[in-house]
Every structure is written in C-alpha cells, then in structure tokens.
Design an enzyme around this catalytic site. Structure first.
Site, short mmCIF file in Angstrom:
data_model
loop_
_atom_site.label_atom_id
_atom_site.label_comp_id
_atom_site.label_asym_id
_atom_site.label_seq_id
_atom_site.Cartn_x
_atom_site.Cartn_y
_atom_site.Cartn_z
N ALA A 133 -0.02 -11.24 -6.93
CA ALA A 133 1.29 -10.79 -8.60
C ALA A 133 0.89 -10.77 -9.44
CB ALA A 133 2.71 -11.39 -7.84
N PHE A 144 8.15 -10.22 -8.60
CA PHE A 144 9.83 -10.75 -7.59
C PHE A 144 10.06 -12.33 -6.74
CE2 PHE A 144 10.35 -6.11 -9.19
CZ PHE A 144 11.96 -6.34 -8.60
N ARG A 145 9.32 -12.82 -6.85
CA ARG A 145 8.80 -14.07 -6.33
C ARG A 145 9.54 -15.14 -6.75
NH1 ARG A 145 7.52 -12.56 -0.75
NH2 ARG A 145 5.39 -10.59 -1.01
N GLN A 210 -1.68 -7.85 -2.52
CA GLN A 210 -0.54 -8.38 -1.53
C GLN A 210 0.36 -6.87 -2.40
OE1 GLN A 210 -1.75 -12.39 -3.09
NE2 GLN A 210 -0.27 -12.29 -0.56
N ASP A 213 2.24 -2.11 -5.32
CA ASP A 213 2.61 -1.29 -6.61
C ASP A 213 1.58 0.18 -6.94
OD1 ASP A 213 0.62 -1.99 -7.44
OD2 ASP A 213 2.08 -3.91 -8.93
N HIS A 228 0.39 -5.23 2.10
CA HIS A 228 2.28 -4.99 2.46
C HIS A 228 2.56 -3.94 1.74
CE1 HIS A 228 2.47 -10.28 1.20
NE2 HIS A 228 2.00 -9.51 2.49
N CYS A 239 13.19 7.02 12.62
CA CYS A 239 12.26 8.51 13.30
C CYS A 239 10.69 8.26 12.66
CB CYS A 239 12.93 9.50 13.45
SG CYS A 239 12.33 10.79 11.46
ZN LIG Z 1 14.06 10.53 10.36
#
Ligand SMILES: [Zn+2]
Length: 351
Positions: A133, A144-145, A210, A213, A228, A239
């Site tokens: 981060a 965001f952590r 990690q 972006d 991530h 699907c």
């Molecule tokens: Zn789908």
C-alpha cells in the site's frame, strides 16, 4: 540544530549545521571555529575568505550551502556527516574530487544503508520486489486498510467480501466504482517508473504486488504478479466472462447471463489468483535479493513471500515495525525518495 558536515584541518574546524522546520525543510548555517582556518590555506585561497567566525545563516539550498564553504572544504578531512546527507554531500564532492576521496567515501557512505543496498543490487543476479500500500498512497490513493482511508466510515472488511457482493450489491458496487475512479484519477509515481527502468536494465527480475491499481504495469513493468488482482479488470461473478470497466462503471450486468459484474480483485475470504501466486513463489525462491517496499507485512499469505528466499532481504517503509524479523536491512523513508536516491547511486557507476 544538527551537524550536517563537520570538517577538520590542522588549524581548526569548519561545520555545516542544519535546522529542520515542521515541513521537513532544512535551513543551513556555517560555523567556523576560531582562528586557525587561514593557516592551512595557501595565500591564493585566503583571498576566498572571509569565512564567518561565528555561526552564519546560508540559506535553504544544500548545494549552495556547500559552495559557500568555498574551496576550503575539499582541502579538509571530513570527520562527521549527517546520515541523511551522506549521498548528497558525496555527490557534490565528486564533482571535483578532493585528495582524500576514499576518506570522504568512508565517512559519507560507510554506514549508509541505501548505499549498501545499491551494492547488493549491483551484485545480485536475481532480485525481486514485494510492494504494498505504501507505493500506492504515495500516488495519492487512500490506503483502504488504514482508518484514514475508510470509505463512508466503513471498514473495508465489511464491504470487500463475498457476503456484501451477494447480499448488498449496491454498496459493493458503489465502493468499487469509487475506488476505480480514484485509481483512474491518479497515476504511477517516480518510484514505479524507476522499478520499471530497473527491470529493463536487468537489475530486478520480478515484482509481486499486493496493490490492485495496476500502476506497476502502467509505469512499464512487464514482470508483475498481481497477488490481489487488478481493480480495473472486470468479470461476471456468475459465469466468469470478462467485461469492460466501462460496463461496471455504467452499472450494467453481464451481457451473457445478466449476472453481477465485479472487479478481478481478491475479496476477503477468497483465494489468491493461482497463477500470480505460483509465479511469485517461484521468484522469491530463486531470489538472491528481496526488496520489500511499502507494506507492513500484515496480510498473509503475501507477507510470507520474503521468507522463501535464501538470499538477502531488505525492508523499506515509512514506518519500521518494532518486531521485524529475518530482514538483513531496514530503511525508513518514502518509497519514491529512497528509490530515486538508489537509482542515482546505481547510475553513478561508483559501485
Ligand atoms: Zn455472466
């Protein structure tokens, strides 16, 4: 008041002092210890005087401050250099190398952890990076952590999980729309670009990140394992079919099955993407040098990657945790500043 550079000669001493204000900006002063300075200078040099005999302010520019010391400082022996200034001072010394160059090098760079890392990078045949981060926040993205980065005062754990995706899709979608727009409004910084350049020059051989972006790839890195996922890559949650990021931002559903669209990021409770994880494990097992940048190493399993190497390990971050095991070197600072200084060292051909 701190000592930036202290010089000693037979007749006296000369010091460059510095004072840091609340914005981390330095103001410099020169202090010349009584008498003797002129004694060690020849007549021609004495014309360059006067040097102040008391403490005199010389401004906020280090280069100018060193120049203010005139030619004297290159004739003298350095006996102390502030650890944050070793490289800057040494760079300027090199522009017209003094007699005691090796002595200068020992004093300026002997205990400089960045210089040691630069040496390790130049010696390593296989160097890999783990980024977190800290790299992104320097581009202006909220972490965001961290509590400061919390969106609508919600803990990201409450939003970035499968339950929210399935039971509260609007909240989930709003959160990720906001984050995608944030990523699109910002850009990779100098640190990302330096790592991309190092890959092209063969200095590093892979980046496991990690961050979601995509800034490493955007800066030009090709060997990137996004542990991530990538927030601007979209798929149908039902699907699995890929979709355009514009579809997600326009709140559309899957064109094939009408299922919910979602970013290709790892939600809490989901497995890491197998291909990226296996790639990262292979890199870290082969590594002679591992550089960890901008992560507190609190998120498993990515945090375990540095332990896979039998090579050297280096940790760089704004904050160094109290309990940091198994690292050969820890360097505190902003990622882009540290990388920029390292890059200068590597480019200077001094290693
Ligand atoms: Zn789908």
């Amino acid at each position: 008041m701190e000592t930036i550079l202290k010089l000693d000669g037979e007749g006296g001493s000369l010091a460059l002092l510095g004072e840091k204000n609340d914005d981390d900006k330095w103001t410099y002063f020169i202090e010349c210890q009584e008498s003797a300075m002129p004694d060690i200078l020849d007549e021609e040099d004495q014309d360059l005087l006067p040097l102040p005999h008391k403490k005199e302010i010389v401004g906020t520019d280090l280069r100018l401050a060193l120049e203010k010391l005139g030619r004297h400082w290159r004739h003298l022996r350095p006996i102390e250099v502030h650890p944050d200034f070793g490289w800057s001072v040494y760079k300027q010394v090199l522009e017209s190398p003094p007699i005691h160059l090796l002595h200068w090098k020992r004093v300026c760079l002997g205990n400089n952890p960045l210089y040691r890392l630069a040496e390790w990078i130049s010696l390593s045949n296989f160097t890999v990076v783990l980024s977190g981060a800290g790299m992104s926040t320097e581009s202006g993205l909220p972490d965001f952590r961290s509590k400061d980065g919390w969106w609508r005062r919600l803990d990201p754990h409450q939003v970035s999980n499968l339950d929210t995706l399935e039971d509260n899709y609007e909240l989930f979608r709003d959160f990720y729309m906001y984050r995608i727009e944030t990523v699109e409004r910002h850009a990779p910084h100098l640190g990302h670009r330096i790592l991309a350049k190092w890959e092209k020059k063969g200095r590093i051989h892979g980046i496991a990140t990690q961050n979601v972006d995509g800034y490493h790839a955007a800066a030009g890195s090709e060997k990137v394992a996004e542990l991530h996922g990538n927030i601007r890559s979209i798929r149908c949650h039902r699907c699995g079919r890929g979709a355009a990021v514009s579809d997600f931002l326009s709140k559309r559903n899957c064109s094939a099955c009408q299922g919910r669209l979602r970013p290709n990021v790892v939600l809490f409770g989901e497995m890491l993407p197998e291909k990226a994880w296996n790639q990262a494990m292979q890199w870290f097992r082969s590594a002679e040098l591992v550089i960890v940048i901008g992560t507190s190493l609190q998120v498993a399993p990515a945090s375990q990657l540095p332990q896979l190497t039998s090579g050297r390990t280096v940790y760089m971050n704004m904050e160094i945790p109290d309990r940091l095991y198994r690292f050969d070197l820890a360097i505190q600072g902003k990622a882009q500043n540290l990388l920029a200084e390292l890059d200068e060292m590597l480019e200077s051909c001094l290693l």
